[in-house]
Design a protein around this motif. Structure first.
Motif, mmCIF file in Angstrom:
data_model
loop_
_atom_site.group_PDB
_atom_site.id
_atom_site.type_symbol
_atom_site.label_atom_id
_atom_site.label_comp_id
_atom_site.label_asym_id
_atom_site.label_seq_id
_atom_site.Cartn_x
_atom_site.Cartn_y
_atom_site.Cartn_z
ATOM 1 N N GLN A 290 0.825 -1.221 0.000
ATOM 2 C CA GLN A 290 0.000 0.000 0.000
ATOM 3 C C GLN A 290 0.858 1.269 0.000
ATOM 4 O OE1 GLN A 290 -2.462 -1.160 3.552
ATOM 5 N NE2 GLN A 290 -4.183 -0.719 2.207
ATOM 6 N N VAL A 291 2.101 1.132 0.432
ATOM 7 C CA VAL A 291 2.967 2.313 0.516
ATOM 8 C C VAL A 291 3.673 2.513 -0.823
ATOM 9 C CG1 VAL A 291 4.801 3.460 1.800
ATOM 10 C CG2 VAL A 291 3.251 1.892 2.985
ATOM 11 N N THR A 292 2.956 3.084 -1.771
ATOM 12 C CA THR A 292 3.507 3.320 -3.106
ATOM 13 C C THR A 292 4.146 4.705 -3.167
ATOM 14 O OG1 THR A 292 1.437 4.314 -3.838
ATOM 15 C CG2 THR A 292 1.656 1.920 -4.120
ATOM 16 N N GLU A 293 4.927 4.934 -4.229
ATOM 17 C CA GLU A 293 5.509 6.277 -4.410
ATOM 18 C C GLU A 293 4.422 7.311 -4.647
ATOM 19 O OE1 GLU A 293 9.084 6.819 -6.540
ATOM 20 O OE2 GLU A 293 9.783 4.778 -6.122
ATOM 21 N N GLU A 294 3.325 6.875 -5.278
ATOM 22 C CA GLU A 294 2.200 7.778 -5.501
ATOM 23 C C GLU A 294 1.603 8.234 -4.171
ATOM 24 O OE1 GLU A 294 -0.907 5.914 -7.773
ATOM 25 O OE2 GLU A 294 -2.200 7.664 -7.524
ATOM 26 N N VAL A 295 1.467 7.289 -3.254
ATOM 27 C CA VAL A 295 0.936 7.626 -1.922
ATOM 28 C C VAL A 295 1.893 8.570 -1.201
ATOM 29 C CG1 VAL A 295 0.626 6.630 0.391
ATOM 30 C CG2 VAL A 295 -0.583 5.642 -1.570
#
Lengths: 352, 352
Positions: A290-295
């Motif tokens: 869930q911890v994406t670069e987008e987030v």
């Protein structure tokens, strides 16, 4: 999570930069925390209630570090008339902050009820000026209110305000409970929430007994912390970073009497977020994927800039996982401010 | 309430008298608090786990003030076998205290589960030795536990123990929640609860931010405080005084790092209770006519003495409403301990 992230510069939509010596100590720590844009709280003594005061305050901050974009606010009290709202909008003031009377540092002149401010709120809605809310029922006004439920009990007021002023852009500041996350989600697109770094990592167990983890609203339960971490990774823009970094000299924390409320996170703003996410994954509150670069890019700056209609930053920061530890305290300009998580590991941060 | 009460000497069924310099400072403050009998906690370093240690500890306390009746306890760990229980009973030890592992001061060697102590508990039931319980689930053992629910989540264990050992006399120490009051009431006559002075007046709001109001279990909500005040005035012997007075040097409270848990109430033990009742009446938590002399005499000493089968005191104390204020701190024997409610009004106390 990865050992290294290159991200757009962060923006921190809730900071206390104070004034005088304290601001001289604190303002230079904004950039080391990966931040180039800050939304500056108006609770000085006396509070910032006029456009002239806000612009003069911005000048003082710029004199300390002019590489930062300072978004200024006014302190909501009886003097904030619809005329002041229009003047503020014309002068580029970004929003107006409402404090419940007596709930936190320098809030004695704050709001007891929004009803007497209806004209002002209408003008803010028309001018499209943001309302920032410290969302707690003031303790002492109702016998059933304690620091643990003061935020949850405030939420009907948020929902009422949103119903009454659906186009008014509102930010519920420093949400600390699953209830508050749910309330913000239940509102339309004009309502957002900020989340601090420390509420993503603390629970009430640390806030009692460790004055450097004590702030208002107080950190809540493990379930509430998990709800905040989930709000971050599923935010889609609904929640973004506002650290509520609140420096106090060590004498106001460890000296005589009760401790001043506030956790000092400015110098490691972005770094703390990565650590909180790591720990949240370890505990199983959130999942690694869930911890994406987008987030990260969104939460640390893009989503807040979007909401406040601030240009996206072209500057970049690089965060790297290290074994460096956070030092004990910031000593500068004659003040000493103890860092949140002093002595614990942090990420390194570099500007490209 | 009346401006003056003449009552039997109080008995405090939960005190921390420490050892060495701290005990030299604290033991002489027992009588000024209106108390002639104390139930002494065994959490020294190392903990008191043998009869010989307990008797030697009592000798050291008697050397400081031999006018006090010291009821001694052992610290429940693996070394407390049925043989030790029988030896303790024969030597006049009054009870055995169980701490959940790591929950409070010097409890690292405490209990994780009562199952491994079943033989010992059976022997205690047979010998009629009292089990004192610090009733909190240790935080850190379960992800859903925080200081706010650690007591409530422990209560099924209390009910289980009582079902398994119905004749075992159990005291749930320092109850802080409406849930705990209800659980103690739901048990038979062998189960009682102690209530501290500070939990009758504090809520969590003061426990965060003021290290001298910080203790374990932490103070809870206004509703919980009201439940404790109601438990006191409707006790009928089910609840009685155990101050859990827990002195720490000011350096352990205001020095580097987190604050030690504990509120220091010994020197004004009975006085604080009267103040808490007055404030409870003012808030409407209890009614004035509920605070009878029978309730005061019972809660402050008679009910606890009955339960512990200690002779009733023939000594008398007189409490008078005054404008005197509690001084800042006790300075003696090289230590400094800040009083609970320093600077606030108290009652005067005199021995007849």
């Amino acid at each position: 999570m990865k050992p290294e992230y290159t991200l757009p510069a962060g923006a921190d939509f809730h900071v206390h930069l104070r004034d005088g010596a304290m601001s001289e100590a604190v303002v230079p720590t904004i950039r080391p925390g990966g931040i180039d844009t800050v939304y500056v709280m108006p609770n000085l003594t006396p509070p910032v209630t006029t456009v002239a005061q806000a612009l003069a305050y911005r000048d003082r901050l710029r004199a300390i570090d002019d590489s930062i974009n300072y978004l200024m606010t006014l302190f909501l009290d009886e003097s904030i008339t619809p005329e002041v709202v229009r003047e503020a909008k014309a002068a580029g003031i970004a929003g107006i902050k409402s404090y419940p009377k007596g709930t936190t540092t320098n809030s004695a002149g704050g709001v007891l009820s929004f009803e007497s401010h209806a004209e002002t709120l209408r003008a803010m809605e028309e001018c499209d000026l943001v309302l920032n809310i410290h969302g707690e029922v003031p303790t002492g006004t109702r016998p059933d209110i304690s620091v643990m439920n003061a935020e949850s009990r405030f939420l009907p007021t948020l929902l009422d305000l949103h119903r009454q002023f659906p186009r008014l852009r509102i930010v519920l500041e420093h949400v600390t409970t699953a209830d508050a996350v749910e309330a913000v989600r239940a509102c339309g697109d004009t309502v957002r929430g900020t989340i601090t770094a420390h509420h993503l990592s603390l629970v009430i167990d640390q806030a009692v007994g460790d004055v450097f983890c004590y702030c208002k609203p107080v950190a809540k339960s493990p379930e509430d912390r998990a709800a905040l971490l989930n709000a971050l990774v599923t935010s889609g823009g609904k929640f973004f970073l506002g650290t509520d970094s609140a420096p106090h000299d060590i004498s106001a924390k460890k000296g005589k009497g009760s401790a001043a409320a506030g956790v000092f996170t400015q110098p490691f703003a972005c770094q703390y977020i990565l650590t909180a996410l790591e720990e949240g994954i370890e505990r199983g509150d959130i999942r690694d994927e869930q911890v994406t670069e987008e987030v990260l890019s969104g939460f640390l700056g893009e989503w807040g800039r979007d909401f406040y209609r601030v240009e996206q930053s072209t500057k970049k920061i690089v965060l790297r996982k290290t074994d460096e530890v956070i030092p004990e305290s910031l000593k500068a300009a004659g003040v000493e401010v103890v860092y949140y998580r002093a002595g614990k590991k942090t990420w390194s941060l570099e500007w490209l």
